[in-house]
Design a protein around this motif. Structure first.
Motif, PDB file in Angstrom:
ATOM      1  N   GLY A   1       0.782  -1.238   0.000  1.00  0.00           N
ATOM      2  CA  GLY A   1       0.000   0.000   0.000  1.00  0.00           C
ATOM      3  C   GLY A   1       0.811   1.284   0.000  1.00  0.00           C
ATOM      4  O   GLY A   1       0.240   2.368  -0.046  1.00  0.00           O
ATOM      5  N   PHE A   2       2.130   1.166   0.038  1.00  0.00           N
ATOM      6  CA  PHE A   2       2.958   2.379   0.146  1.00  0.00           C
ATOM      7  C   PHE A   2       2.800   3.278  -1.076  1.00  0.00           C
ATOM      8  O   PHE A   2       2.748   4.503  -0.953  1.00  0.00           O
TER       9      PHE A   2
ATOM     10  N   CYS B   1       6.181   0.843  -8.053  1.00  0.00           N
ATOM     11  CA  CYS B   1       5.554  -0.058  -7.084  1.00  0.00           C
ATOM     12  C   CYS B   1       6.472  -1.264  -6.951  1.00  0.00           C
ATOM     13  O   CYS B   1       6.848  -1.877  -7.951  1.00  0.00           O
ATOM     14  N   ARG B   2       6.822  -1.604  -5.721  1.00  0.00           N
ATOM     15  CA  ARG B   2       7.759  -2.715  -5.503  1.00  0.00           C
ATOM     16  C   ARG B   2       7.043  -4.049  -5.365  1.00  0.00           C
ATOM     17  O   ARG B   2       7.670  -5.084  -5.269  1.00  0.00           O
ATOM     18  N   CYS B   3       5.708  -4.029  -5.313  1.00  0.00           N
ATOM     19  CA  CYS B   3       4.999  -5.252  -4.945  1.00  0.00           C
ATOM     20  C   CYS B   3       4.169  -5.888  -6.058  1.00  0.00           C
ATOM     21  O   CYS B   3       4.152  -7.104  -6.187  1.00  0.00           O
TER      22      CYS B   3
END
Ligand code: FES
Ligand code: FES
Length: 158
Positions: free
Chosen positions: A101-102, A135-137
């Motif tokens: 969610g970051f 986005c890292r995810c």
């Protein structure tokens, strides 16, 4: 001491700025407690700190606080109405586009600015805006789906 007067999420605010270089992201988070705006890189690269200033998406980590004087700023905290999510937020939930969610508040605010200015933005325009975010995810696929779903929801609500 320098003073900043601006409107945040519809409310006039006055903030006393520390000496030295102070960025809008820090005013929002540290002075006003609006921690929904995230700071990742701090250098304008990741998009996580994006808010809407006078209708335009800006990376708040690169906006000197003085530049916000007299402006109207919207943060992620302005979107939901009580427990009812904004259609863009709802689209992210339904598309499964949120993991840690970051990155999410920044992307949602950029899409909010885009669809407010250009509700019929084409795919190329949407992708160009999403390109400004890291986005890292998620691997991005679900974020693209969420953006398209958000546009559909906003159109249906017109
Ligand atoms: S924290 Fe502002 S762009 Fe990365
Ligand atoms: S959901 Fe974790 S950085 Fe995007």
């Amino acid at each position: 001491m320098r003073v900043l007067n601006f409107t945040v999420n519809g409310t006039p605010r006055t903030v006393h700025l520390e000496e030295g270089r102070v960025m809008l992201a820090s005013v929002l988070r540290d002075s006003l407690g609006l921690t929904g705006t995230k700071v990742g890189c701090g250098t304008g690269q990741c998009g996580s700190c994006t808010v809407v200033m006078d209708g335009k998406a800006v990376t708040s980590c690169t906006v000197p606080a003085e530049k916000a004087e007299g402006t109207s700023v919207l943060t992620i905290e302005s979107l939901a109405e009580g427990s009812v999510l904004h259609p863009i937020q709802q689209a992210f939930v339904e598309a499964g586009a949120i993991q840690c969610g970051f990155c999410t508040p920044g992307i949602v605010m950029r899409l909010y600015a885009l669809f407010t200015q250009n509700p019929d933005a084409d795919d190329e325009t949407i992708m160009k805006e999403l390109d400004k975010h890291l986005c890292r995810c998620t691997g991005y696929e679900t974020i693209v789906q969420a953006a398209r779903l958000a546009q559909e929801k906003l159109r249906a609500a017109r």
